[in-house]
Motif scaffolding. Structure first.
Motif, PDB file in Angstrom:
ATOM      1  N   VAL A  80       0.854  -1.193   0.000  1.00  0.00           N
ATOM      2  CA  VAL A  80       0.000   0.000   0.000  1.00  0.00           C
ATOM      3  C   VAL A  80       0.888   1.242   0.000  1.00  0.00           C
ATOM      4  O   VAL A  80       0.662   2.194  -0.747  1.00  0.00           O
ATOM      5  N   TRP A  81       1.934   1.191   0.835  1.00  0.00           N
ATOM      6  CA  TRP A  81       2.870   2.325   0.911  1.00  0.00           C
ATOM      7  C   TRP A  81       3.561   2.537  -0.428  1.00  0.00           C
ATOM      8  O   TRP A  81       3.717   3.647  -0.920  1.00  0.00           O
ATOM      9  N   ALA A  84       1.349   4.099  -3.039  1.00  0.00           N
ATOM     10  CA  ALA A  84       0.760   5.383  -2.685  1.00  0.00           C
ATOM     11  C   ALA A  84       1.258   6.445  -3.661  1.00  0.00           C
ATOM     12  O   ALA A  84       2.397   6.382  -4.124  1.00  0.00           O
ATOM     13  N   THR A  93      -4.512   6.612   2.803  1.00  0.00           N
ATOM     14  CA  THR A  93      -3.400   5.666   2.667  1.00  0.00           C
ATOM     15  C   THR A  93      -2.845   5.299   4.029  1.00  0.00           C
ATOM     16  O   THR A  93      -2.656   4.123   4.331  1.00  0.00           O
ATOM     17  N   SER A  96      -5.014   2.961   5.977  1.00  0.00           N
ATOM     18  CA  SER A  96      -5.006   1.555   5.558  1.00  0.00           C
ATOM     19  C   SER A  96      -3.667   0.902   5.905  1.00  0.00           C
ATOM     20  O   SER A  96      -3.625  -0.272   6.279  1.00  0.00           O
ATOM     21  N   ILE A  97      -2.553   1.667   5.833  1.00  0.00           N
ATOM     22  CA  ILE A  97      -1.262   1.109   6.255  1.00  0.00           C
ATOM     23  C   ILE A  97      -1.303   0.752   7.741  1.00  0.00           C
ATOM     24  O   ILE A  97      -0.905  -0.345   8.149  1.00  0.00           O
TER      25      ILE A  97
END
Lengths: 124, 211
Positions: A80-81, A84, A93, A96-97
């Protein structure tokens, strides 16, 4: 005292504490969650997983399973990171991280509980 | 269940952890040490770029200095990474190769192969415990009649020799003590028609049992 057991316990507890430390704080504020802490937590989690390889007992299997869950969750957070958009992290973001890492922290907590339970049952 | 994989991983634990540590330390250095980009501005690698660089450097693929040529400070650190990671890989490879010679691991793989082949047998088969003179005669007789048989033999070299003997069907042999339940279980004795033949060190007494 057994050095191998010290190292084993050390890495399991360190994986849990680093993971908790990263998650701790306002989940919407990117300033309260440091990239390096995440990196170190990830590396220590991978090492903890490697340390759990090869134990054939039931407890050993659960130990390995919890670590695999933690690494999987952290890997998802890292992805996810990675995906981003460039620039400072948006609120969505970082939430969710942090939530994915919180899941990993839970798995690590289970690991620590098993470690403690194992130690207590060893005492007569 | 899959104990061979676990056994292998257990033996490789130390080199794997060493390699993870070398990667992690190398990546931290790469991200922290500043480089210079094409326009002469200071530039830092991202963690992913550092991982990518370390991966291809450590595995001696060596794509070169990307995305920008390195500064001397970065090169100094990369030199350290190269030596450390090559030693780490060599250590891991040496461990993997020595696993092939490790008796315990080889036995684990052979046992697993045996179990699988026995499980895969569709037709009824005979279990021969002890491949002495009597066991051999019985095996020949069964083979002549087109019956399958499985051998459990305590002597390892003798168990290996079975592969070299001429039979019409491929014989399955396990090096193990037929007195131990585990060996019989591996040979799936619950499924066999007859457990034939017993070899003791002094006398050979064939016995048989119906299911």
């Amino acid at each position: 005292m057994n050095l191998e057991k010290v190292i084993f316990g050390f890495f399991i507890v360190l994986a849990a504490t680093l993971n908790f430390g990263f998650v701790y704080g306002d989940p919407t504020d990117p300033n309260q969650h440091h990239l390096w802490e995440f990196f170190v937590a990830f590396v220590v989690n991978v090492i903890a997983t490697a340390l759990k390889f090869g134990d054939r007992t039931q407890i050993g299997a659960i130990h390995l399973a919890t670590s695999l869950v933690a690494v999987l969750q952290l890997a998802a957070a890292a992805l996810v990171w990675f995906f981003a958009p460039p620039g400072p992290l948006s609120e969505g973001t970082i939430v969710s991280i942090v939530s994915l890492s919180a899941g990993a922290a839970l798995a690590n907590l289970v690991s620590v509980v098993i470690l403690i339970a194992e130690t207590i049952t060893l005492r007569r | 269940m899959n104990s061979t994989l676990l056994l292998t991983l257990r033996r490789l634990r130390a080199p794997i952890i060493l390699l993870i540590s070398i990667f992690a330390i190398g990546m931290v250095g790469l991200v922290l040490i500043p480089g210079v980009d094409a326009d002469g501005r200071p530039w830092h690698m991202s963690i992913f770029q550092a991982f990518y660089f370390t991966s291809y450097t450590a595995s001696t693929i060596g794509f070169g200095e990307i995305p920008y040529p390195f500064s001397d400070r970065q090169r100094l650190w990369v030199t350290a990474i190269i030596y450390a990671s090559v030693i780490g890989w060599a250590y891991l490879l040496a461990n993997i190769l020595s696993l092939g010679r490790d008796q315990a691991v080889r036995k684990a793989f052979a046992d697993r192969r045996f179990r699988r082949s026995v499980e895969a047998l569709v037709e009824p088969f005979f279990l021969i415990c002890g491949f002495g003179e009597t066991g051999r005669l019985i095996a020949r007789a069964l083979d002549k009649r087109g019956r399958r048989f499985v051998v459990v033999e305590i002597d390892e070299t003798r168990a290996q020799q079975i592969d070299l003997m001429e039979f019409r069907q491929v014989p399955l042999a396990l090096a193990g003590d037929a007195r131990l339940p585990a060996s019989l279980e591996a040979a799936d004795c619950a499924r066999t028609n007859v457990v034939a033949c017993w070899r003791s060190p002094t006398t050979t007494t064939p016995t048989s049992r119906l299911p």
